[in-house]
Enzyme design. Structure first.
Site, mmCIF file in Angstrom:
data_model
loop_
_atom_site.group_PDB
_atom_site.id
_atom_site.type_symbol
_atom_site.label_atom_id
_atom_site.label_comp_id
_atom_site.label_asym_id
_atom_site.label_seq_id
_atom_site.Cartn_x
_atom_site.Cartn_y
_atom_site.Cartn_z
ATOM 1 N N ASN A 137 0.868 -1.172 0.000
ATOM 2 C CA ASN A 137 0.000 0.000 0.000
ATOM 3 C C ASN A 137 0.905 1.222 0.000
ATOM 4 O O ASN A 137 1.477 1.572 1.027
ATOM 5 C CB ASN A 137 -0.899 -0.031 1.249
ATOM 6 C CG ASN A 137 -1.740 1.232 1.377
ATOM 7 O OD1 ASN A 137 -1.771 2.055 0.467
ATOM 8 N ND2 ASN A 137 -2.407 1.374 2.519
ATOM 9 N N LYS B 167 0.136 4.210 -0.292
ATOM 10 C CA LYS B 167 -0.506 5.402 0.299
ATOM 11 C C LYS B 167 -0.261 6.599 -0.629
ATOM 12 O O LYS B 167 -0.204 6.413 -1.842
ATOM 13 C CB LYS B 167 -0.017 5.609 1.735
ATOM 14 C CG LYS B 167 -0.199 4.323 2.568
ATOM 15 C CD LYS B 167 0.028 4.490 4.032
ATOM 16 C CE LYS B 167 -0.186 3.144 4.735
ATOM 17 N NZ LYS B 167 -0.057 3.245 6.191
ATOM 18 N N HIS C 109 -9.468 1.192 4.943
ATOM 19 C CA HIS C 109 -8.194 1.430 5.626
ATOM 20 C C HIS C 109 -8.417 2.401 6.798
ATOM 21 O O HIS C 109 -9.201 3.339 6.692
ATOM 22 C CB HIS C 109 -7.162 2.002 4.650
ATOM 23 C CG HIS C 109 -5.777 1.966 5.217
ATOM 24 N ND1 HIS C 109 -5.334 2.897 6.122
ATOM 25 C CD2 HIS C 109 -4.774 1.078 5.075
ATOM 26 C CE1 HIS C 109 -4.093 2.592 6.487
ATOM 27 N NE2 HIS C 109 -3.729 1.488 5.872
ATOM 28 N N GLU D 105 -6.743 4.796 7.859
ATOM 29 C CA GLU D 105 -6.488 6.213 7.585
ATOM 30 C C GLU D 105 -7.729 6.865 6.978
ATOM 31 O O GLU D 105 -8.022 8.030 7.245
ATOM 32 C CB GLU D 105 -5.254 6.352 6.672
ATOM 33 C CG GLU D 105 -3.976 6.077 7.464
ATOM 34 C CD GLU D 105 -2.831 5.497 6.681
ATOM 35 O OE1 GLU D 105 -2.847 5.523 5.435
ATOM 36 O OE2 GLU D 105 -1.894 4.979 7.322
ATOM 37 N N GLU E 53 -5.040 -4.762 10.744
ATOM 38 C CA GLU E 53 -4.032 -3.720 10.929
ATOM 39 C C GLU E 53 -4.316 -2.972 12.227
ATOM 40 O O GLU E 53 -5.158 -2.063 12.239
ATOM 41 C CB GLU E 53 -4.073 -2.726 9.758
ATOM 42 C CG GLU E 53 -3.801 -3.343 8.411
ATOM 43 C CD GLU E 53 -3.280 -2.314 7.411
ATOM 44 O OE1 GLU E 53 -2.252 -2.600 6.783
ATOM 45 O OE2 GLU E 53 -3.867 -1.229 7.286
ATOM 46 N N GLY F 204 2.880 2.553 10.737
ATOM 47 C CA GLY F 204 3.844 3.634 10.560
ATOM 48 C C GLY F 204 4.565 4.039 11.829
ATOM 49 O O GLY F 204 5.239 5.068 11.874
ATOM 50 N N SER G 238 3.776 -1.866 10.305
ATOM 51 C CA SER G 238 5.231 -1.906 10.508
ATOM 52 C C SER G 238 5.856 -3.256 10.169
ATOM 53 O O SER G 238 6.811 -3.676 10.820
ATOM 54 C CB SER G 238 5.592 -1.470 11.931
ATOM 55 O OG SER G 238 5.207 -0.126 12.157
HETATM 56 P P1 13P Z 1 3.211 0.556 7.625
HETATM 57 O O1 13P Z 1 3.734 -0.745 7.041
HETATM 58 O O2 13P Z 1 3.901 1.765 7.101
HETATM 59 O O3 13P Z 1 3.130 0.496 9.113
HETATM 60 O O4 13P Z 1 1.694 0.710 7.094
HETATM 61 C C1 13P Z 1 0.823 -0.358 7.218
HETATM 62 C C2 13P Z 1 -0.422 -0.050 6.484
HETATM 63 O O5 13P Z 1 -1.195 0.808 6.865
HETATM 64 C C3 13P Z 1 -0.685 -0.787 5.231
HETATM 65 O O6 13P Z 1 -1.971 -0.561 4.782
#
Ligand code: 13P
Length: 255
Positions: free
Chosen positions: A9, A11, A95, A97, A167, A173, A212
């Site tokens: 992803n 982003k 997601h 976010e 997640e 992150g 992560s």
């Molecule tokens: P990270 O791997 O940067 O922690 O992000 C995970 C994520 O949100 C994947 O959708």
């Protein structure tokens, strides 16, 4: 036997030049395999270019979000049919976010899931708790609410053409990953929740871990019984890291 999936992803990251460089490294190193499927989910504007560059490779392409509507006056939204037409196989829905920033609730996410499947896409449904939920002992209640909304709206049989990604929001992150116990527990909870409605669908369902994941912790996570790959954020932007994670998934014992 479940085939692992490792999906990147990206982003809101990338540029034409950076994408080309990353994809040429990935497509040079990642071969088709019976053990693991691989996908990248770039920002929507780059999808046609990414699809073109990955033509005739083992790497599939997904969107990061889709509209719950088919077409019409929905400024800024992208229909699942459009993603499919452009060459996507997957789309991420729900997601954390977007649940936070765009205030997507579980009912809305369920409609997106259905829209994605109607267009022939495989939805990657994200679920996961915030830190305060975990600390208050509400992890299972939160995950159950997010999952049940989709199970109720789409029906359990729809999950034979879907992927779930667990997640934990506090691990995204942050460099923190769920401990093997925490991840194993959450993944087992998700599989059992689906199994209460249909055990065969639950057994075949791929449940990815996200938060992560890096090349050096992937093997440990993927070895856990109910983890069938990963949804990778930051580490999917670095070719060596992403390839390392794909290799860890390919090397895991089949489940
Ligand atoms: P990270 O791997 O940067 O922690 O992000 C995970 C994520 O949100 C994947 O959708």
């Amino acid at each position: 036997m479940r085939k692992a999936l490792v999906a990147g992803n990206w982003k809101m990251n990338g540029s034409l030049a950076a994408n080309r460089e990353l994809l040429s490294a990935l497509s040079g190193a990642i071969r088709g395999s019976d053990a693991v499927a691989v996908a990248v989910c770039p920002p929507a504007v780059y999808l046609p270019e990414v699809v073109a560059q990955l033509q005739a490779t083992a790497i599939a392409v997904g969107g990061q979000d889709c509209s719950d509507e088919k077409a019409g006056a929905f400024t800024g939204e992208i229909a699942a049919d459009m993603l499919r037409e452009i060459g996507c196989q997957y789309v991420i829905v729900g997601h954390s976010e977007r649940r936070a920033r765009q205030r997507e609730d579980s009912a809305w996410v369920a409609r997106k899931f259905i829209a994605a499947q109607s267009a022939g896409l495989v939805p990657i449904l994200c679920v996961g708790e915030q830190l305060e939920d975990r600390e208050a002992g509400r992890t299972e209640a939160v995950v159950a609410e997010q999952l049940d909304a989709v199970l109720d709206a789409a029906g359990v049989d729809a999950f034979d053409r879907a992927v779930v990604a667990y997640e934990p929001v506090w691990a995204i992150g942050t460099g923190l990953t769920a401990s093997p116990e925490q991840a194993a527990e959450a993944h087992a909870f998700i599989r059992n929740r689906v199994a209460e409605r249909n055990s065969q669908v639950a057994e075949a369902l791929r449940i990815l871990y996200g938060g992560s994941v890096k090349a050096d912790n992937a093997a440990g996570l993927f070895a856990l019984p109910d983890i069938d790959g990963g949804l990778i954020g930051g580490a999917s932007l670095d070719a060596d890291s992403f390839i390392g994670i794909v290799n860890a998934a390919a090397a895991r014992v089949h489940k």
